[in-house]
Motif scaffolding. Structure first.
Motif, PDB file in Angstrom:
ATOM      1  N   LEU A  54     -16.616   7.451 -55.277  1.00 59.04           N
ATOM      2  CA  LEU A  54     -16.844   6.904 -56.549  1.00 59.04           C
ATOM      3  C   LEU A  54     -18.246   5.604 -57.677  1.00 59.04           C
ATOM      4  O   LEU A  54     -19.109   5.823 -57.630  1.00 59.04           O
ATOM      5  N   THR A  55     -18.434   4.759 -56.513  1.00 59.10           N
ATOM      6  CA  THR A  55     -19.387   3.654 -56.681  1.00 59.10           C
ATOM      7  C   THR A  55     -20.582   4.332 -55.932  1.00 59.10           C
ATOM      8  O   THR A  55     -21.721   4.028 -56.592  1.00 59.10           O
ATOM      9  N   SER A  67     -21.825   6.700 -58.580  1.00 66.37           N
ATOM     10  CA  SER A  67     -22.087   6.092 -59.931  1.00 66.37           C
ATOM     11  C   SER A  67     -23.210   5.591 -59.952  1.00 66.37           C
ATOM     12  O   SER A  67     -24.295   5.189 -60.607  1.00 66.37           O
ATOM     13  N   GLY A 127     -26.038  12.471 -59.126  1.00 66.97           N
ATOM     14  CA  GLY A 127     -24.974  11.989 -58.350  1.00 66.97           C
ATOM     15  C   GLY A 127     -23.937  12.474 -57.407  1.00 66.97           C
ATOM     16  O   GLY A 127     -23.607  12.117 -56.654  1.00 66.97           O
ATOM     17  N   THR A 169     -16.479   9.064 -65.123  1.00 67.15           N
ATOM     18  CA  THR A 169     -17.317   8.109 -64.631  1.00 67.15           C
ATOM     19  C   THR A 169     -18.709   8.153 -64.109  1.00 67.15           C
ATOM     20  O   THR A 169     -19.778   7.611 -64.787  1.00 67.15           O
ATOM     21  N   ILE A 170     -18.895  10.332 -64.005  1.00 66.93           N
ATOM     22  CA  ILE A 170     -20.574   9.755 -63.461  1.00 66.93           C
ATOM     23  C   ILE A 170     -21.052   9.764 -65.480  1.00 66.93           C
ATOM     24  O   ILE A 170     -22.691   9.358 -65.541  1.00 66.93           O
ATOM     25  N   VAL A 188     -22.296   6.554 -66.855  1.00 69.25           N
ATOM     26  CA  VAL A 188     -22.780   5.783 -65.945  1.00 69.25           C
ATOM     27  C   VAL A 188     -23.993   6.070 -66.485  1.00 69.25           C
ATOM     28  O   VAL A 188     -25.402   5.762 -66.450  1.00 69.25           O
ATOM     29  N   THR A 189     -23.970   7.747 -66.567  1.00 67.56           N
ATOM     30  CA  THR A 189     -25.608   7.853 -66.722  1.00 67.56           C
ATOM     31  C   THR A 189     -26.326   7.437 -67.685  1.00 67.56           C
ATOM     32  O   THR A 189     -27.104   7.049 -68.068  1.00 67.56           O
TER      33      THR A 189
END
Length: 182
Positions: free
Chosen positions: A12-13, A16, A44, A70-71, A74-75
């Protein structure tokens, strides 16, 4: 051959970081809001989805609910706050290296866990790192970065993939990740 299971947080990191970079770069290219969200999500998740489909697996981004939200977040963060850092060459290269090195490592490790030959794992590592960016470049009507800067870009990814596979196979997974990113 003993293979390391990737922790979810690492996967995930890495995705991201790639999405943060994709969102920032899209904003810097003056994409509209939807285009920026698309660029971040594809940057991602695109390579990992391609890798999983080539391996005959359900894409982790679809099977685990945490990836897409999450993506997206973060975007947006990348587009709002990090887009001003893209023109700064050192920060741009550091962000790109961290994102691509992590994705090469993840792609190759997932392939190794699937039992593919070492050369195939290297190929899938590079594909995981580049496919999303290639799609975004094509959508932006630009020549893909790997085609424009292949003299250093492609060779750097190939060396990273080779180093990752060999070091993770013979020495240690986390050392291989660090070498791949560097």
């Amino acid at each position: 051959m003993a293979t390391e299971t990737l922790p979810l947080w690492f996967d995930l990191t890495a995705m991201s970081i790639a999405a943060l970079f994709g969102g920032a770069l899209a904003r810097n290219r003056n994409f509209p809001v939807y285009g920026t969200l698309f660029a971040g999500v594809v940057t991602g998740l695109g390579g990992g989805m391609l890798r999983d489909m080539l391996l005959g697996k359900e894409p982790v981004a679809i099977s685990n609910w945490v990836f897409i939200p999450t993506i997206l977040v973060v975007t947006v963060v990348g587009a709002l706050f990090f887009h001003r850092l893209i023109p700064i060459q050192g920060i741009f290269l550091a962000m790109r290296s961290l994102a691509l090195g992590s994705l090469v490592a993840i792609g190759a490790q997932v392939a190794l866990n699937a039992g593919v030959p070492l050369i195939s794992a290297m190929f899938l590592g590079i594909g995981t790192a580049t496919f999303g960016g290639i799609l975004v470049d094509v959508v932006a009507s630009e020549r893909a970065t790997i085609a424009r800067q292949a003299h250093w870009f492609g060779s750097g990814m190939a060396v990273g993939a080779i180093a990752f596979v060999l070091i993770s196979f013979f020495v240690n997974f986390w050392l291989a990740v660090a070498v791949c990113i560097v």
